[in-house]
Design an enzyme around this catalytic site. Structure first.
Site, PDB file in Angstrom:
ATOM      1  N   TYR A  86     -12.127  44.916  30.432  1.00  0.00           N
ATOM      2  CA  TYR A  86     -11.368  44.113  29.480  1.00  0.00           C
ATOM      3  C   TYR A  86     -12.261  43.896  28.265  1.00  0.00           C
ATOM      4  O   TYR A  86     -13.126  43.024  28.253  1.00  0.00           O
ATOM      5  CB  TYR A  86     -10.938  42.787  30.107  1.00  0.00           C
ATOM      6  CG  TYR A  86     -10.205  41.884  29.138  1.00  0.00           C
ATOM      7  CD1 TYR A  86      -9.191  42.381  28.322  1.00  0.00           C
ATOM      8  CD2 TYR A  86     -10.525  40.539  29.037  1.00  0.00           C
ATOM      9  CE1 TYR A  86      -8.523  41.559  27.430  1.00  0.00           C
ATOM     10  CE2 TYR A  86      -9.860  39.705  28.163  1.00  0.00           C
ATOM     11  CZ  TYR A  86      -8.859  40.217  27.351  1.00  0.00           C
ATOM     12  OH  TYR A  86      -8.205  39.394  26.464  1.00  0.00           O
ATOM     13  N   HIS A  96       1.572  43.474  28.504  1.00  0.00           N
ATOM     14  CA  HIS A  96       1.140  44.843  28.751  1.00  0.00           C
ATOM     15  C   HIS A  96       1.975  45.420  29.891  1.00  0.00           C
ATOM     16  O   HIS A  96       2.433  44.683  30.775  1.00  0.00           O
ATOM     17  CB  HIS A  96      -0.331  44.895  29.177  1.00  0.00           C
ATOM     18  CG  HIS A  96      -1.295  44.430  28.140  1.00  0.00           C
ATOM     19  ND1 HIS A  96      -2.103  45.280  27.420  1.00  0.00           N
ATOM     20  CD2 HIS A  96      -1.601  43.163  27.708  1.00  0.00           C
ATOM     21  CE1 HIS A  96      -2.856  44.586  26.589  1.00  0.00           C
ATOM     22  NE2 HIS A  96      -2.581  43.296  26.749  1.00  0.00           N
ATOM     23  N   ASP A 104      -7.945  47.578  29.400  1.00  0.00           N
ATOM     24  CA  ASP A 104      -7.465  47.140  28.090  1.00  0.00           C
ATOM     25  C   ASP A 104      -8.648  47.179  27.127  1.00  0.00           C
ATOM     26  O   ASP A 104      -9.525  46.325  27.179  1.00  0.00           O
ATOM     27  CB  ASP A 104      -6.900  45.727  28.216  1.00  0.00           C
ATOM     28  CG  ASP A 104      -6.455  45.155  26.881  1.00  0.00           C
ATOM     29  OD1 ASP A 104      -6.468  45.888  25.869  1.00  0.00           O
ATOM     30  OD2 ASP A 104      -6.091  43.955  26.845  1.00  0.00           O
TER      31      ASP A 104
END
Length: 304
Positions: A133, A294, A192
């Site tokens: 992340y 997402h 991500d």
């Protein structure tokens, strides 16, 4: 066949209320990587990870960040930046040391406890899978205009933190990829990355050229991580001429309905593994319900 999914759940408690547990139970994935779990161990919903083995780093700030890697078999090894991880097998989470040596770049030491990165060696395939992340960041000071920003101007502090993270992570990524290769393993970075790499990865690219996530220096950094000999953007390899497929849409307005999204969630694989990718899907919703802002990015790898 190895089916791998990555999804930023934007809070596992919220995504479970929307049906994540059913998606997890029925999608047939062998590996699922999660970002923004955003719950400490005692706040996770019952059955948060279904019947998977779970390696989790929740981070040390309640309600923020948190990454996980879910696997069908218990992982052969787990490496976290904090030096510990939570494991479930399946069942209650327990804290265990993640003792494999991890050498962090100077820029990453200050964020080692934030729950932004976790990697595991699969027990049933010669593959190392990581969940990342990457910080969202912000605008440099010279681009900050109070009237066009959702956040209060910060003099470029969030931008500098993101750029420092990327600089340190680039060196870490090279080391861990080479370590996997030396151990006879392929390497797969998922997660991500909070960057749309090219114009194909952002529907409204013209009006976002001075927005975080599409800044020239962010896109250049992303490109520097890729090459035919190091890491390959798997979904882009499968869709070389297409716009998208996007994986993030704002909850506001009609961006989801009109597919005005961003591609922020990636599979970056060593070349041999990338060539094994035979199909992919972005699961925009589950039975008509969006699981998160997402959507899961699912790729099938034929390792035969």
């Amino acid at each position: 066949m190895l089916r791998v999914a990555t999804v930023n759940v934007n809070g596992i408690r919220a995504t479970h209320r929307r049906g994540f547990g059913d998606w997890l139970a029925t999608r047939g994935c062998d590996v699922v990587t999660l970002q923004e779990v955003r719950a400490q161990a005692d706040k996770l919903p019952d059955g948060a990870f279904g019947d998977y083995h779970a390696a989790v780093d929740t981070g040390d700030v309640a309600g923020r960040n948190g990454v996980a890697v879910l696997t069908r078999q218990a992982p052969a090894a787990v490496r976290s930046w904090s030096g510990t991880a939570l494991l479930a097998g399946p069942g209650a989470l327990r804290e265990v040391p993640a003792p494999d040596r991890v050498t962090l770049a100077r820029e990453l030491r200050a964020v080692a406890g934030q729950g932004r990165y976790l990697e595991v060696d699969l027990a049933d395939h010669p593959v190392t899978v990581a969940s990342l992340y990457l910080p969202k960041g912000g605008l440099p000071a010279e681009l900050q205009r109070p009237g066009r920003m959702r956040e209060a101007p910060d003099g470029g502090a969030r931008y500098r933190r993101k750029m420092a993270f990327m600089a340190g992570f680039s060196r870490y990524l090279t080391r861990t990829r080479r370590a996997a290769t030396a151990a006879g393993r392929e390497f797969l970075l998922t997660g991500d990355l909070n960057i749309a790499h090219t114009r194909q990865d952002l529907a409204a690219w013209r009006r976002n050229q001075q927005n975080d996530g599409f800044l020239p220096e962010e896109r250049e950094w992303f490109g520097d991580q890729l090459s035919a000999r190091t890491l390959v953007d798997v979904v882009r390899r499968l869709h070389p001429q297409e716009d998208g497929p996007y994986s993030w849409w704002s909850w506001l307005g009609r961006s989801f309905a009109t597919d005005a999204g961003w591609r922020l969630d990636y599979h970056l694989a060593t070349p041999r593994l990338a060539r094994a990718a035979v199909g992919d899907s972005v699961d925009r919703d589950h039975h008509g319900v969006r699981l998160s802002d997402h959507s899961p990015v699912v790729v099938d790898y034929d390792l035969a």
